[in-house]
Design a protein around this motif. Structure first.
Motif, mmCIF file in Angstrom:
data_model
loop_
_atom_site.group_PDB
_atom_site.id
_atom_site.type_symbol
_atom_site.label_atom_id
_atom_site.label_comp_id
_atom_site.label_asym_id
_atom_site.label_seq_id
_atom_site.Cartn_x
_atom_site.Cartn_y
_atom_site.Cartn_z
ATOM 1 N N ALA A 8 16.287 16.000 2.195
ATOM 2 C CA ALA A 8 16.614 14.603 2.505
ATOM 3 C C ALA A 8 15.415 13.709 2.257
ATOM 4 C CB ALA A 8 17.055 14.486 3.962
ATOM 5 N N VAL A 9 15.667 12.515 1.749
ATOM 6 C CA VAL A 9 14.619 11.493 1.675
ATOM 7 C C VAL A 9 15.162 10.198 2.264
ATOM 8 C CG1 VAL A 9 13.263 12.360 -0.288
ATOM 9 C CG2 VAL A 9 15.256 10.951 -0.712
ATOM 10 N N VAL A 10 14.271 9.465 2.933
ATOM 11 C CA VAL A 10 14.650 8.155 3.458
ATOM 12 C C VAL A 10 14.137 7.109 2.481
ATOM 13 C CG1 VAL A 10 14.391 6.505 5.338
ATOM 14 C CG2 VAL A 10 14.605 8.945 5.835
ATOM 15 N N ILE A 11 15.039 6.279 2.001
ATOM 16 C CA ILE A 11 14.662 5.208 1.076
ATOM 17 C C ILE A 11 14.948 3.879 1.764
ATOM 18 C CG2 ILE A 11 14.956 4.275 -1.243
ATOM 19 C CD1 ILE A 11 16.248 6.999 -1.981
ATOM 20 N N GLU A 12 13.905 3.059 1.866
ATOM 21 C CA GLU A 12 14.072 1.769 2.538
ATOM 22 C C GLU A 12 13.781 0.647 1.559
ATOM 23 O OE1 GLU A 12 12.270 1.283 6.452
ATOM 24 O OE2 GLU A 12 12.012 3.461 6.543
ATOM 25 N N SER A 13 14.396 -0.499 1.818
ATOM 26 C CA SER A 13 14.050 -1.662 1.004
ATOM 27 C C SER A 13 12.642 -2.087 1.407
ATOM 28 C CB SER A 13 15.045 -2.789 1.219
ATOM 29 O OG SER A 13 14.936 -3.274 2.526
ATOM 30 N N GLN A 14 11.943 -2.694 0.455
ATOM 31 C CA GLN A 14 10.542 -3.028 0.708
ATOM 32 C C GLN A 14 10.391 -3.964 1.917
ATOM 33 O OE1 GLN A 14 8.729 -3.916 -3.000
ATOM 34 N NE2 GLN A 14 6.677 -3.621 -2.231
ATOM 35 N N GLU A 15 11.297 -4.948 2.012
ATOM 36 C CA GLU A 15 11.228 -5.913 3.122
ATOM 37 C C GLU A 15 11.390 -5.189 4.443
ATOM 38 O OE1 GLU A 15 13.951 -6.520 0.717
ATOM 39 O OE2 GLU A 15 12.273 -7.151 -0.535
ATOM 40 N N LYS A 74 6.924 -2.233 9.876
ATOM 41 C CA LYS A 74 5.489 -2.037 10.108
ATOM 42 C C LYS A 74 4.940 -3.158 10.978
ATOM 43 C CE LYS A 74 2.834 0.774 7.018
ATOM 44 N NZ LYS A 74 1.872 0.783 5.928
ATOM 45 N N LYS A 75 5.382 -4.407 10.672
ATOM 46 C CA LYS A 75 4.933 -5.555 11.449
ATOM 47 C C LYS A 75 5.359 -5.403 12.903
ATOM 48 C CE LYS A 75 5.012 -8.975 7.871
ATOM 49 N NZ LYS A 75 5.981 -9.854 7.220
ATOM 50 N N ASN A 76 6.620 -4.950 13.085
ATOM 51 C CA ASN A 76 7.124 -4.778 14.446
ATOM 52 C C ASN A 76 6.277 -3.789 15.221
ATOM 53 O OD1 ASN A 76 9.145 -6.564 14.032
ATOM 54 N ND2 ASN A 76 10.687 -5.019 13.507
ATOM 55 N N VAL A 77 5.920 -2.681 14.561
ATOM 56 C CA VAL A 77 5.108 -1.662 15.235
ATOM 57 C C VAL A 77 3.771 -2.267 15.631
ATOM 58 C CG1 VAL A 77 3.931 0.550 14.941
ATOM 59 C CG2 VAL A 77 6.217 0.243 14.040
ATOM 60 N N LYS A 78 3.188 -3.028 14.695
ATOM 61 C CA LYS A 78 1.887 -3.638 14.969
ATOM 62 C C LYS A 78 1.981 -4.615 16.132
ATOM 63 C CE LYS A 78 -0.494 -3.206 10.574
ATOM 64 N NZ LYS A 78 -0.671 -3.843 9.285
ATOM 65 N N SER A 79 3.055 -5.466 16.095
ATOM 66 C CA SER A 79 3.180 -6.475 17.160
ATOM 67 C C SER A 79 3.440 -5.800 18.500
ATOM 68 C CB SER A 79 4.288 -7.474 16.823
ATOM 69 O OG SER A 79 5.502 -6.785 16.680
ATOM 70 N N LYS A 80 4.165 -4.677 18.463
ATOM 71 C CA LYS A 80 4.397 -3.934 19.709
ATOM 72 C C LYS A 80 3.079 -3.408 20.267
ATOM 73 C CE LYS A 80 9.113 -2.261 19.325
ATOM 74 N NZ LYS A 80 9.911 -1.137 18.833
ATOM 75 N N LYS A 81 2.253 -2.890 19.336
ATOM 76 C CA LYS A 81 0.961 -2.359 19.769
ATOM 77 C C LYS A 81 0.116 -3.455 20.375
ATOM 78 C CE LYS A 81 0.341 1.655 16.761
ATOM 79 N NZ LYS A 81 -0.171 2.075 15.476
ATOM 80 N N ARG A 82 0.171 -4.637 19.714
ATOM 81 C CA ARG A 82 -0.633 -5.783 20.204
ATOM 82 C C ARG A 82 -0.162 -6.184 21.601
ATOM 83 N NH1 ARG A 82 -0.036 -9.001 15.200
ATOM 84 N NH2 ARG A 82 -1.410 -7.838 13.832
#
Lengths: 352, 148
Positions: free
Chosen positions: A328-335, A341-349
């Motif tokens: 299996a591979v997960v393919i995501e749209s770039q956006e 990634k931004k969400n993870v960062k903002s959560k960390k902040r």
């Protein structure tokens, strides 16, 4: 299936599919995805003397087409990963003669598209290679003569059998440029639930697909609802139904976002019984319909599970049961990938 | 649950899951197409006897067989036979047409591998067992006949 940990690897450096191409035979060109394919062959021989040669030419065209679509030159290609169904994977190796590029042959039967993407993404993510071509192909007429009967033999196909797709697909992976991102891959285990019917591949591969899917969901802490599309390679109608049952036994409910390439490639009027199969089935559907829909934003996150039956004509004649596998591979749209990634960062902040 | 138990359970489950097919439509198609081939053979046989009144009945039978074998091989070559056979099933396999097709189709298929090891060697991959069993069976019948 209980110790399914650590089958999944994650790609942090965004290996992207910067170009892709699909080529199919005339029958597939009349199917329900006809407007998505890049090229539809006018006849099965594709201007060659034998079907085997035609299959090689399909791979060559798929790779060159993907290179063109990726907006790179053939010289910029650094690695060619490919596999197919024929003995000693001659299609891939012989096609590799025409490219001046290092080549790694893969065999995962019909799971080769996901296998090559997973291996290619690993190499690109690690920074060893850039512009890696991941390709696979199958041809109805070459597969029939190797695994079954001569084309013109007047026999009836059992109702559980599937139709090998004539087609080839290729993706170019790179860490530069734009395109759908491969974010993780789950390598599958070989499963054998004791089926020895060569005309019932769906039920051979369904346990393999279930094993990989369960491992993937457990490893990544996701559920089937977290994906816009979960698509298996070539389970066909029967195999898909079995997969849904097997997943339910393990507490995963496959919803309307689940589909199977073998079931969508042909239309209802084409007499293909349970649906399409072969390396080319998942390869052509991925490299046309799915990736185009990820690119235009219709799908944000797709779980692509290519399934394979690891048999040979000899093993079948000796009465062996047929092992199955799925990667299996997960393919995501770039956006989508950038946003998550931004969400993870903002959560960390916000935690800080 | 051991692996064997799991596999047995899975096989039973798959068996139950496979949609049941109905025998009657297949039987009907096999009957009328198979019957049609036999009628065709009979017409040819009768015409032979009308056209050549001096011909022995035995010879007419042989010519009829040759005619049907030729017809099936010809249709195989044209790529039509397998399309009829999808509907006919046993209707085209049981008469001598099935035997003819099972020789002609691998001969066509493997001609790319050469005349000797391709076409000629592979010609019998499907019909070979039929020839072997047919020969052995006739030997056994012959022996029984000898002692009766």
């Amino acid at each position: 299936m209980s110790d399914s940990k650590y089958q999944t690897i994650y790609f942090k450096n965004k290996p992207k599919i910067i170009g892709f191409y699909s080529i199919v035979g005339p029958k597939e060109g009349k199917g329900s995805l006809k407007e998505y394919f890049d090229y539809i062959m006018k006849d099965d021989l594709f201007g060659e003397k034998t079907y085997e040669k035609a299959e090689r030419k399909m791979v060559e065209q798929a790779v060159m087409g993907a290179v063109y679509n990726a907006n790179i030159t053939p010289k910029e290609l650094q690695l060619f990963l490919s596999g197919d169904l024929l003995n000693q994977i001659v299609t891939s190796s012989f096609a590799a003669r025409s490219f001046d590029v290092p080549y790694v042959g893969l065999f995962g039967a019909c799971s080769t598209m996901a296998e090559s993407l997973a291996v290619g993404a690993s190499l690109v993510n690690a920074g060893y290679f850039n512009n890696v071509a991941c390709s696979t192909a199958s041809h109805f007429s070459t597969a029939e003569r190797q695994f079954r009967y001569p084309l013109e033999l007047g026999n009836q196909r059992p109702p559980t059998s599937q139709w090998t797709v004539t087609g080839a697909g290729c993706c170019i992976l790179s860490n530069k440029g734009d395109g759908p991102v491969i974010t993780s891959a789950t390598f599958g285990k070989v499963t054998d639930f004791g089926i020895n019917d060569v005309n019932n591949m769906g039920s051979v591969m369904a346990p393999g697909a279930a094993s990989t899917l369960i491992a993937h969901f457990n490893d990544t802490n996701t559920t089937p609802d977290d994906y816009d599309l979960i698509v298996t390679g070539d389970l066909g109608k029967l195999g898909s139904e079995i997969l849904i049952d097997l997943m339910e036994d393990h507490g995963f409910k496959m919803g309307v976002n689940y589909n199977d390439c073998g079931q969508i490639i042909y239309n209802g009027k084409q007499s293909v019984l349970m649906g399409g199969s072969g390396c080319g089935c998942s390869a052509t559907v991925l490299n046309s319909y799915i990736l185009k829909k990820i690119k235009n934003g219709e799908y944000k996150k797709v779980l692509f599970v290519a399934t394979g039956a690891l048999l040979s004509a000899t093993s079948t004649q000796q009465g062996d049961t047929i092992p199955g596998i799925a990667h299996a591979v997960v393919i995501e749209s770039q956006e989508n990938f950038d946003n998550s990634k931004k969400n993870v960062k903002s959560k960390k902040r916000s935690k800080k | 649950m051991t692996e064997i138990e799991r596999n047995e359970r899975y096989n039973k489950y798959v068996e139950a899951k496979i949609a049941k097919t109905h025998a009657w439509p297949s039987l009907f198609n096999a009957f009328w197409i198979g019957g049609f081939i036999c009628v065709l053979g009979q017409i040819f046989n009768d015409l032979l006897l009308i056209w050549f009144p001096t011909m022995a009945t035995q010879s007419a039978w042989t010519f009829t067989l040759i005619f049907l074998i030729f017809l099936a091989s010809f249709l195989t070559g044209l790529g039509v036979f397998d399309k009829i056979a999808v509907y006919a099933g046993a209707g085209t396999i049981v008469p001598i047409t099935g035997f003819s097709n099972s020789i002609a189709s691998p001969a066509m298929e493997f001609k790319n591998e050469g005349i000797v090891f391709g076409m000629c060697a592979k010609m019998f991959v499907i019909a070979g067992p039929v020839i072997v069993f047919g020969t052995v069976a006739s030997m056994i019948v012959g022996l029984i006949y000898l002692f009766l």
